[in-house]
Design an enzyme around this catalytic site. Structure first.
Site, short mmCIF file in Angstrom:
data_model
loop_
_atom_site.label_atom_id
_atom_site.label_comp_id
_atom_site.label_asym_id
_atom_site.label_seq_id
_atom_site.Cartn_x
_atom_site.Cartn_y
_atom_site.Cartn_z
N LYS A 92 33.84 46.46 43.97
CA LYS A 92 34.42 45.12 44.10
C LYS A 92 35.61 45.13 45.06
O LYS A 92 35.75 44.27 45.91
CB LYS A 92 34.88 44.65 42.70
N ASN A 93 36.47 46.15 44.88
CA ASN A 93 37.72 46.14 45.63
C ASN A 93 37.58 46.58 47.08
O ASN A 93 38.58 46.72 47.78
CB ASN A 93 38.80 46.95 44.89
N ARG B 60 42.75 37.35 44.04
CA ARG B 60 43.77 38.20 44.65
C ARG B 60 43.57 38.35 46.17
O ARG B 60 44.49 38.28 46.96
CB ARG B 60 43.68 39.58 43.98
N CYS C 88 43.62 38.93 38.22
CA CYS C 88 43.89 39.15 36.80
C CYS C 88 45.38 39.02 36.52
O CYS C 88 46.20 39.49 37.32
CB CYS C 88 43.42 40.55 36.38
N ARG D 41 52.69 40.34 40.13
CA ARG D 41 51.85 40.56 41.30
C ARG D 41 52.31 39.80 42.56
O ARG D 41 51.52 39.07 43.18
CB ARG D 41 50.38 40.26 41.00
N ILE E 114 53.60 39.37 46.58
CA ILE E 114 53.11 40.04 47.80
C ILE E 114 54.26 40.22 48.81
O ILE E 114 54.05 40.17 50.02
CB ILE E 114 51.89 39.32 48.43
N ASP F 281 43.49 51.00 36.45
CA ASP F 281 42.27 50.30 36.01
C ASP F 281 41.55 51.08 34.91
O ASP F 281 40.69 50.54 34.23
CB ASP F 281 41.31 50.12 37.20
N ARG G 131 33.60 38.43 36.61
CA ARG G 131 34.33 38.45 37.89
C ARG G 131 34.16 39.79 38.61
O ARG G 131 34.21 39.84 39.83
CB ARG G 131 35.83 38.24 37.64
#
Ligand code: EPU
Length: 447
Positions: free
Chosen positions: A23-24, A94, A118, A123, A125, A309, A423
């Site tokens: 996913k990332n 994100r 999430c 979080r 930036i 994670d 997701r």
């Protein structure tokens, strides 16, 4: 319509499973594809709702994007014409912030919402924005409408040292530097393997990026990027989820797509816990339950450390280990939202704050984001027999953990909030059912 999982637990999981694409990486590959007006073909794309949302967002900008085969995506950003990302869509994701640079490159301005993802901490930036400004981008945030506004300025290479690790921050700076004038040197850059997969994709598009030291990346700006095809790496987080599903169900799983050199810190902790695994071939690993597990002390951290994670599934595993385990979460300041839910199954977990000499230095989050009442470590007493429960899911990795917790206990468990799982995990229920699980996806009755 919201859905829930009804899990009939207590069944041993056995068999073979293949990891989906990461996913990332997949989400960021879509942002990278907008840096060229030529076609990009992406293989091993996970069919997850975050990816579908990213597809929707870039389509709304005028980009042609479609699945040409299952898990294979064609992206053609020839007609990218909208500079503004929809607030409602962008704020849920994100990676939407990573669209700022490609849109700016193509249209000389970009209007991108404050990113979502999430809810596991503040979080912010700030590290991304600081770096982008150093490259000459004029970027400001308007808190009244929730948008970042970026204006064209000629992007110039720079030397930027990240104050602390940031995974998407490093990727954002790489996207900015590939087409900038001159050389960019990123110091204290993120070392996550997913960053390197994005670098490989960009290099096949004609970029000139080298990781010259573990945490130093040199990018020589090029004039133009071109089309290519690229296969996304397997998802390391899925590997950990399935491995722990094997242990807690007393099972035996063969997981294909496991790049063990990228799972080193996880495999070392498994050894420390007496959890059994063995290589099958270069990219396949067997994880199986045998004997008693031992308590461990784990501190999460940026790669090559133990990934944040993996923290929630590890906590579940430690409920089944003999003795007192500790997990110290140092990456996100608020990633224990699942603990109260897991305790509904009878787990014995308490939160605490370990003594830390220099928290500003140790923690990856900005210490200023540390709110009163937040805890950064868990004490888990085991082994504890768990039982079925009704649980609410609040974020992705936590959600997958509660599903596998339900698989490990006898009786019926109900999981609300499974949209968080969808997701980031492709058909988690169907794939686990193929290994012997009994998970039913049902529509929630509206109240
Ligand atoms: N941070 C700041 N300011 C910044 C950037 C980060 O304060 O400018 C803080 C964050 O709030 C966090 C820490 O620094 O406390 C680390 O953040 P990082 O930027 O490294 O994380 P991320 O890019 O937001 C990605 C993954 C996460 C994964 C982390 C750590 C994506 C889309 N997300 O997040 O994945 O946990 O890196 O590796 O790549 C998930 O997949 O479930 C997930 C949350």
């Amino acid at each position: 319509m919201h859905q829930k999982f009804v899990v009939n637990g207590g069944r041993r999981l056995t068999g073979k499973i293949t990891l989906s694409g990461a996913k990332n990486v997949a989400l960021k590959a879509l942002a990278a594809a907008l840096l060229t007006d030529e076609q990009i073909l992406l293989e091993n794309i996970p069919l997850i709702t975050d990816l579908k949302l990213m597809v929707k967002i870039i389509s709304s900008l005028g980009v042609e994007v479609s699945f040409y085969k299952k898990n294979q995506l064609k992206v053609h950003a020839q007609d990218l014409k909208k500079a503004k990302v929809d607030l409602d869509m962008g704020a849920h994701l994100r990676t939407s912030s990573m669209l700022l640079v490609p849109i700016l490159r193509r249209l000389q301005q970009a209007i991108v919402p404050n990113p979502g993802g999430c809810r596991i901490g503040a979080r912010p930036i700030d590290r991304h924005i600081e770096g982008l400004r150093l490259m000459g981008i004029d970027v400001s945030y308007n808190s009244a409408d929730g948008y970042f506004y970026a204006q064209n300025k000629k992007l110039v290479g720079c030397r930027y040292r990240f104050s602390k690790n940031t995974h998407t921050g490093t990727e954002t700076m790489i996207l900015a530097a590939v087409l900038a004038n001159g050389q960019t040197i990123l110091e204290n850059a993120a070392y996550e393997p997913e960053v390197d997969d994005l670098i490989r994709l960009l290099n096949t598009m004609g970029a000139n990026i080298h990781r010259v030291e573990p945490r130093t990346i040199v990018i020589n700006g090029v004039k133009k990027l071109h089309g290519t095809s690229y296969r996304i790496m397997p998802d390391r987080n899925e590997a950990v989820t399935f491995a722990i599903a094997a242990y807690v169900t007393g099972g035996d799983l063969i997981i294909s797509g496991t790049q063990r050199f990228l799972l080193k810190s996880f495999l070392e902790e498994l050894d420390g816990a007496n959890a059994c695994w063995e290589p099958v071939d270069e990219y396949t690993t067997r994880f199986y339950h045998q004997g008693k597990l031992k308590a461990t002390y784990v501190k999460t951290g940026p790669h090559p450390g133990f990934m944040t994670d993996w923290q929630a599934p590890w906590c579940l595993l430690m409920t089944q280990a003999e003795g007192e385990s500790i997990i110290h979460e140092t990456v996100f300041e608020d990633r224990f939202g699942y603990v109260s839910e897991l305790c509904k199954t009878g787990a014995n977990i308490s939160l605490f704050n370990p003594k830390v000499k220099n928290p500003e230095k140790l923690y990856n989050f900005n210490w200023s984001d540390n709110k009163k009442g937040l805890f950064h470590a868990l004490k888990i007493k085991g082994s504890t027999p768990l039982h079925n429960a009704v649980m609410n899911i609040t974020d992705l990795r936590a959600g997958a953990t509660l599903v596998i917790a339900s698989l490990g206990v006898k009786g019926e468990s109900i999981l609300h909030g499974i949209e968080h799982i969808d997701r980031g995990y492709e058909s988690l229920d169907t794939r686990l059912n193929a290994l012997g699980a009994d998970i039913k996806r049902m529509t929630e009755k509206s109240s």
